[in-house]
Every structure is written in structure tokens, then in C-alpha cells.
Design a protein around this motif. Structure first.
Motif, PDB file in Angstrom:
ATOM      1  N   THR A 374       0.830  -1.206   0.000  1.00 19.45           N
ATOM      2  CA  THR A 374       0.000   0.000   0.000  1.00 19.45           C
ATOM      3  C   THR A 374       0.867   1.260   0.000  1.00 19.45           C
ATOM      4  O   THR A 374       0.549   2.242  -0.685  1.00 19.45           O
ATOM      5  CB  THR A 374      -0.958   0.001   1.201  1.00 19.45           C
ATOM      6  OG1 THR A 374      -0.223  -0.259   2.411  1.00 19.45           O
ATOM      7  CG2 THR A 374      -2.014  -1.088   1.039  1.00 19.45           C
ATOM      8  N   GLN A 375       1.958   1.250   0.754  1.00 17.02           N
ATOM      9  CA  GLN A 375       2.865   2.394   0.737  1.00 17.02           C
ATOM     10  C   GLN A 375       3.462   2.579  -0.658  1.00 17.02           C
ATOM     11  O   GLN A 375       3.555   3.713  -1.163  1.00 17.02           O
ATOM     12  CB  GLN A 375       3.992   2.212   1.746  1.00 17.02           C
ATOM     13  CG  GLN A 375       4.980   3.369   1.762  1.00 17.02           C
ATOM     14  CD  GLN A 375       6.349   2.998   2.311  1.00 17.02           C
ATOM     15  OE1 GLN A 375       6.757   1.837   2.248  1.00 17.02           O
ATOM     16  NE2 GLN A 375       7.050   3.964   2.859  1.00 17.02           N
ATOM     17  N   SER A 376       3.874   1.490  -1.284  1.00 16.29           N
ATOM     18  CA  SER A 376       4.510   1.574  -2.597  1.00 16.29           C
ATOM     19  C   SER A 376       3.567   2.154  -3.642  1.00 16.29           C
ATOM     20  O   SER A 376       3.964   3.013  -4.451  1.00 16.29           O
ATOM     21  CB  SER A 376       4.990   0.190  -3.035  1.00 16.29           C
ATOM     22  OG  SER A 376       5.971  -0.315  -2.158  1.00 16.29           O
ATOM     23  N   THR A 409       0.095  -3.588  -9.077  1.00 15.33           N
ATOM     24  CA  THR A 409      -1.119  -3.466  -9.893  1.00 15.33           C
ATOM     25  C   THR A 409      -2.282  -2.963  -9.046  1.00 15.33           C
ATOM     26  O   THR A 409      -2.278  -3.085  -7.811  1.00 15.33           O
ATOM     27  CB  THR A 409      -1.503  -4.818 -10.502  1.00 15.33           C
ATOM     28  OG1 THR A 409      -1.894  -5.706  -9.435  1.00 15.33           O
ATOM     29  CG2 THR A 409      -0.335  -5.433 -11.274  1.00 15.33           C
ATOM     30  N   PRO A 410      -3.314  -2.392  -9.688  1.00 17.38           N
ATOM     31  CA  PRO A 410      -4.500  -1.984  -8.931  1.00 17.38           C
ATOM     32  C   PRO A 410      -5.126  -3.135  -8.140  1.00 17.38           C
ATOM     33  O   PRO A 410      -5.612  -2.924  -7.025  1.00 17.38           O
ATOM     34  CB  PRO A 410      -5.453  -1.468 -10.018  1.00 17.38           C
ATOM     35  CG  PRO A 410      -4.536  -1.022 -11.122  1.00 17.38           C
ATOM     36  CD  PRO A 410      -3.392  -1.994 -11.104  1.00 17.38           C
ATOM     37  N   GLU A 411      -5.091  -4.322  -8.717  1.00 17.73           N
ATOM     38  CA  GLU A 411      -5.658  -5.476  -8.014  1.00 17.73           C
ATOM     39  C   GLU A 411      -4.835  -5.814  -6.770  1.00 17.73           C
ATOM     40  O   GLU A 411      -5.397  -6.105  -5.699  1.00 17.73           O
ATOM     41  CB  GLU A 411      -5.708  -6.690  -8.945  1.00 17.73           C
ATOM     42  CG  GLU A 411      -6.672  -6.542 -10.124  1.00 17.73           C
ATOM     43  CD  GLU A 411      -6.123  -5.640 -11.224  1.00 17.73           C
ATOM     44  OE1 GLU A 411      -6.937  -5.166 -12.041  1.00 17.73           O
ATOM     45  OE2 GLU A 411      -4.889  -5.418 -11.252  1.00 17.73           O
ATOM     46  N   GLN A 412      -3.493  -5.762  -6.896  1.00 16.91           N
ATOM     47  CA  GLN A 412      -2.639  -6.021  -5.742  1.00 16.91           C
ATOM     48  C   GLN A 412      -2.860  -4.968  -4.655  1.00 16.91           C
ATOM     49  O   GLN A 412      -2.919  -5.289  -3.471  1.00 16.91           O
ATOM     50  CB  GLN A 412      -1.167  -6.020  -6.168  1.00 16.91           C
ATOM     51  CG  GLN A 412      -0.744  -7.241  -6.960  1.00 16.91           C
ATOM     52  CD  GLN A 412       0.691  -7.113  -7.450  1.00 16.91           C
ATOM     53  OE1 GLN A 412       1.113  -6.052  -7.912  1.00 16.91           O
ATOM     54  NE2 GLN A 412       1.446  -8.204  -7.361  1.00 16.91           N
ATOM     55  N   GLU A 413      -2.992  -3.713  -5.078  1.00 14.39           N
ATOM     56  CA  GLU A 413      -3.220  -2.664  -4.089  1.00 14.39           C
ATOM     57  C   GLU A 413      -4.557  -2.857  -3.390  1.00 14.39           C
ATOM     58  O   GLU A 413      -4.658  -2.698  -2.163  1.00 14.39           O
ATOM     59  CB  GLU A 413      -3.163  -1.287  -4.738  1.00 14.39           C
ATOM     60  CG  GLU A 413      -3.331  -0.171  -3.711  1.00 14.39           C
ATOM     61  CD  GLU A 413      -3.402   1.213  -4.321  1.00 14.39           C
ATOM     62  OE1 GLU A 413      -3.384   2.197  -3.554  1.00 14.39           O
ATOM     63  OE2 GLU A 413      -3.504   1.319  -5.567  1.00 14.39           O
ATOM     64  N   ALA A 414      -5.586  -3.191  -4.145  1.00 12.47           N
ATOM     65  CA  ALA A 414      -6.908  -3.383  -3.541  1.00 12.47           C
ATOM     66  C   ALA A 414      -6.876  -4.515  -2.513  1.00 12.47           C
ATOM     67  O   ALA A 414      -7.426  -4.402  -1.417  1.00 12.47           O
ATOM     68  CB  ALA A 414      -7.951  -3.669  -4.624  1.00 12.47           C
ATOM     69  N   ASP A 415      -6.219  -5.626  -2.885  1.00 11.34           N
ATOM     70  CA  ASP A 415      -6.114  -6.751  -1.949  1.00 11.34           C
ATOM     71  C   ASP A 415      -5.318  -6.339  -0.711  1.00 11.34           C
ATOM     72  O   ASP A 415      -5.669  -6.695   0.422  1.00 11.34           O
ATOM     73  CB  ASP A 415      -5.433  -7.943  -2.630  1.00 11.34           C
ATOM     74  CG  ASP A 415      -6.315  -8.601  -3.679  1.00 11.34           C
ATOM     75  OD1 ASP A 415      -7.540  -8.352  -3.675  1.00 11.34           O
ATOM     76  OD2 ASP A 415      -5.767  -9.359  -4.512  1.00 11.34           O
TER      77      ASP A 415
END
Length: 526
Positions: A374-376, A409-415
Motif C-alpha cells: 500500500t505504501q509503494s 497493480t490496482p488489483e494487488q493494491e486493492a487486496d
């Protein structure tokens, strides 16, 4: 060059050549020649204004990230004999940058006939400004109100905060060159000025504040004031070193993943990361707004109490519930010396009636992963466009972090956001309104010659602990009371949101117990 030998005797064979060869190696930054010039083993000494290094290994390690001494002429060389195979040598040098330097050395001739240094003390010309610590310095740079609770205090401001008439440089020369001149002070700066403090100058930071090491290839690494030859900790490295060296009494810094707590821990300072959102970040260069906070570094708790009262004026203060907590799982990432020091501190506190209850926290790796992802993602949104437009401007380790951030990716961030929310909720449930005690860092300050793998390992271990406050938005205070064989480490108090002033009061009380065992007691027991 004037060469004088005590009593007019001839100089011992090979000594003058050895001294001049050493001077040449310094100018060329020839690390191998410099290492061979000192006797091997644990006894050689090297001292300068930053402190004393003991042992060949520590002396050699110190040079690895320092850079050479630069060209200088030896003007005078005086030799006092100490028997047939030892001599005290004093040299006066004239650096090309100006001024005069003085070096005193004890040389000893070995069984192989070679002269080597046993002890050395270096007195360099006093710089008007040490660029490793300060980017801009004044007398003062900005005068405060002249009266108020912070009158007489001086502030080192991290190079992320706007100061009217100055540019924000974020620790990157290429960024500074394009930055506009600011027309207003950041509110966090103005609050200190209004309370009577003077802003002494703008202090250095890691590039984009995206590190907890304190290394900066553009300006150099600020010295660690209490552990010579070790990294200072970052990213509030400049303010921390300025305060620890006594050049300023207050450091104004930022803390996203530990950037106040880490340098405070490494340099024996008080460091406060306030509740997320408690201090304005207006006119402050962002890294990851979800976690960014503005806070302070001081040499003592009483000053921290006054600074925090000013910086948090107008906000409701929260009183923590009685008692303390400790998280055994958090110790898993810590070095042996830190675990031993922390356990010893808990034993001393128990003798004064302070017995923290054990608490279960989420797995350290889970907290670190959720925080890192999330920080990244936020760091890339905040600074990625500039980084992408300026290839080659950043140090390899910082560039690597931005490369990782770009690929989230947006999906990784959302998770990861979902995981971070669940982890924060569990932490809030476990911690409640009590104060959690953990080490501020997983180790003492790594040495300057630590390789990238070691620095990254220690970084990850420390961030797995600092993520507790980051994920929950809780305030965290580093108190300099843990001593390890490798240097100081802070005891970190993580409290409920809004409890900053109570944390400082608790830190003062705990520090009094730990510094004077048996003479003080805490106001309540657990």
C-alpha cells in the motif's frame, strides 16, 4: 614541507615515506592502501570530531562510504621518537578547499620492517556548513516570534517542508534544480516559529524520504553522532544528526514507515511520530499520504513535551488506559542484543511495579507485506511521474523501491488495502487503549560498510515492527533507554490515537525507572 625530528636526530628509515604514502592514499581514496596503513587487530584507534573508532575492522568499515579526504598539501611534519620502533607524528596540512588541518598519529614498526599507524586523531578545518547534514543554514535562517514556550530553541527542518523563500529539495539535486521557490511556510514550521523557536536551516533527507538508512549519494551520509562508523538512520537523517550533534535542539521531520523513530533509535534521541493526521502536512512533499506524518526529534523528553504541546495545540488529548502491553512476537525480528536489552528493561520495570501484559499481534510478515504494497502504490502516485522522467537521478536502492512501486497493480493494491484494514482492526482490538512497548528498531545502527543485503535485511526487520503504528495510525514515541553492544536502541511506546502527550509523560516516567533502578516507581501496576 618542513620536517622536524625531536632533538635533531635523523628520521627513522621509512617513516616519512610511510606518512606521505598514507597522505597520498587519503587523497586518492585508496581503500586498500588505507587499510594496510593501520595495524591489524582490535586495538588501533582513530578519532575525529564525530567520535572514536576502535579496531582495524571498524576503521576500515568507516571509510567505505565516506569518500576520500580530498587533495591537501602537507606543510609541516614533526616527529617525536618513542624508542627505536615507535614515533609520534604530527602533520599540519592545507586542504585545497581552504583552512588548515592537524593530524596526530602514533606509528609503530612491525617485525616486517613496515611502519603502521596504531592511533590517529584528525582535526579537520571547521566547515561553515556540513553538506551531509545541512542543505541551507542560517544564523538563523528564519527567526521565530522571540517569545513563547519554545523561545531559545533552534530547529533543523527536514528538506520536505516548505520554508518561504526557499525550495524543497527532497534530498535529490535534480529535483531541487527544478523546484519553485516557496512563498509560505508549511504550517508545521510556522507553529514552531510562532512558539518562539528559530529555524536554523534545512536539513538533509534520504532521496524522496524513501529509506530508513540515511544514505544520500547527492550530499553524503550524515554522521551518526553516537556510533561512529555507523549509518545515521533515515529518512529524517539530517535533522536527527543535527540534534544529536548539538547543532539544533529540535528536529522537524516526517515519519511514514519509521523515518523519525529509526534515526532516533540509532542516535539516542527522543522521536515522536504523532497520530496520523494530527499535524498538518500542507506544503510538505508527500511520499505515501496514507501513512505520512510530521513529528519531532529532541535530545531530552522535557523538550519533546514542550514541542509536542505546541505542535498538537488545539487537539483533544486522549488518556491511555492504565497498564502496558508487550508483544513477544515482535521480538522475533530483533537482533540478539536488542532482545537482551529489551528483556533487561522489562525486568527492571517489573521491579518498579510495571509489568506489561503479553499481547498477540498479527504475523510480522503479514503486516510488512500489507504496509509495503500500500505504501509503494501511494509512493508511485505521489512521485512516480517525476522519477520516470528523470532516469539515473536516484540511488540504486531508492530506484529499486520505485521500480517495485511502479509494478504494483490496482488489483494487488486493492487486496493489500483490504488486508491492511483487517490487520489494523485486529491490532486495535488487541491493543485497545493501552500502551504497547516494543523496540523502536530491530537492531542498533548498521555499520557504514554493511552491504546492501544486510541493510535490506535490517530494514525489513525494523519495518515489520514500525508497521504496527503505520497500519493503525497510532502515535509512537522512541525513548533512548535500551543499550546494546552495538549502540543505543529506542524503547518505543505505541499508544491510542490522540495520546501523544500522555506517551511523552509515560516515556519520561519509564526512562526515570530504567536510568535509576530502585530509586523510582511508576504510578500504577499491572
Amino acid at each position: 614541507m618542513n620536517i622536524v625530528v625531536e632533538g635533531g636526530a635523523p628520521a627513522p628509515e621509512g617513516l616519512v615515506d610511510a606518512v606521505l604514502a598514507y597522505e597520498s592514499a587519503l587523497a586518492a581514496d585508496d581503500l586498500d592502501a588505507l587499510a594496510s596503513a593501520f595495524e591489524h587487530g582490535p586495538h588501533p584507534l582513530r578519532g575525529d570530531r564525530n567520535g572514536l573508532l576502535i579496531g582495524h575492522e571498524r576503521i576500515t568499515g568507516f571509510r567505505s562510504r565516506r569518500g576520500g579526504a580530498g587533495p591537501r598539501d602537507v606543510l609541516e611534519l614533526r616527529i617525536h621518537l618513542a624508542g627505536d620502533d615507535a614515533a609520534h607524528v604530527t602533520t599540519v596540512n592545507a586542504p585545497s578547499s581552504g583552512g588548515r588541518g592537524l593530524v596526530t598519529q602514533l606509528w609503530r614498526r612491525g617485525a616486517d620492517g613496515a611502519w603502521r599507524i596504531v592511533a590517529a586523531h584528525v582535526t579537520a578545518p571547521s566547515p561553515a556548513l556540513d553538506p551531509r547534514i545541512w542543505r541551507v543554514l542560517g544564523v538563523p535562517l528564519v527567526a521565530g516570534a522571540g517569545e513563547g514556550p519554545l523561545a531559545g530553541e533552534t530547529v533543523a527542518v527536514k528538506d520536505l517542508f516548505a520554508i518561504a523563500g526557499q525550495r524543497i529539495g527532497v534530498g535529490v539535486k535534480a529535483y531541487l534544480a527544478e523546484a519553485p521557490v516557496e512563498d509560505e511556510n508549511a504550517p508545521a514550521v510556522q507553529a514552531l516559529l510562532d512558539a518562539g523557536a528559530d529555524v536554523l536551516g534545512i536539513a538533509q533527507t534520504d532521496q524522496f524520504a524513501y529509506s530508513v538508512a540515511g544514505l544520500n549519494p547527492d550530499y553524503g551520509t550524515p554522521p551518526n553522532a553516537v556510533v561512529p562508523g555507523a549509518i545515521p538512520g533515515g529518512s529524517s537523517s539530517g535533522p536527527a544528526s543535527a540534534v544529536a550533534l548539538g547543532q539544533a535542539s529540535i528536529g522537524l521531520g516526517s515519519d511514514t514507515a519509521g523515518s523519525i523513530r529509526v534515526p532516533a533509535s540509532y542516535q539516542g534521541l527522543w522521536g515522536l511520530r504523532p497520530t496520523h493526521g494530527a499535524v498538518s502536512l500542507e506544503r510538505v512533499a508527500p511520499l505515501a499520504p496514507r501513512y505520512d506524518t510530521a513529528g519531532w526529534l529532541t535530545r531530552d523528553g522535557e523538550t519533546m513535551r514542550r514541542v509536542a504541546a505546541v505542535g498538537l495545540a488545539g487537539r483533544d488529548a486522549v488518556a491511555p488506559a492504565p497498564g502496558f502491553l508487550a508483544a513477544p512476537a515482535a521480538m522475533m525480528s530483533c537482533a540478539r542484543g536488542v532482545r537482551d536489552a529489551f528483556d533487561a528493561a522489562l525486568a527492571t520495570l517489573a521491579g518498579a511495579g510495571v509489568r506489561p501484559l503479553p499481547v498477540d499481534v498479527p504475523a510480522l510478515d503479514d503486516m510488512l507485506l500489507a504496509f509495503r504494497l500500500t505504501q509503494s502504490a501511494e509512493a508511485w502516485r505521489a512521485d512516480g511521474p517525476w522519477v520516470e522522467a528523470h532516469p539515473g537521478a536516484l540511488a540504486p536502492d531508492v530506484q529499486e523501491r520505485f521500480d517495485f512501486a511502479r509494478d504494483v497493480t490496482p488489483e494487488q493494491e486493492a487486496d493489500a488495502l483490504a488486508d491492511a484494514g483487517l490487520l489494523a482492526a485486529r491490532l486495535d482490538l488487541e491493543l485497545g487503549d493501552r500502551i504497547l512497548l516494543v523496540p523502536s528498531t530491530a537492531s542498533a545502527a548498521p555499520r557504514l560498510d554493511a552491504d546492501e543485503a544486510e541493510l535490506e535485511s535490517r530494514r525489513r526487520a525494523t519495518l515489520s515492527i514500525t508497521a504496527i503504528a503505520g497500519l493503525t495510525g497510532r502515535p509512537a514515541l522512541s525513548v533512548p533507554v535500551l543499550d546494546t553492544p552495538d549502540g543505543p536502541v529506542g524503547l518505543c511506546l505505541v499508544g491510542p490515537r490522540g495520546s501523544e502527550l500522555a506517551l511523552v509523560d509515560a516515556g519520561l516516567a519509564l526512562a526515570a525507572i530504567l536510568r535509576n533502578p530502585g530509586e523510582t516507581s511508576f504510578g500504577h501496576t499491572v
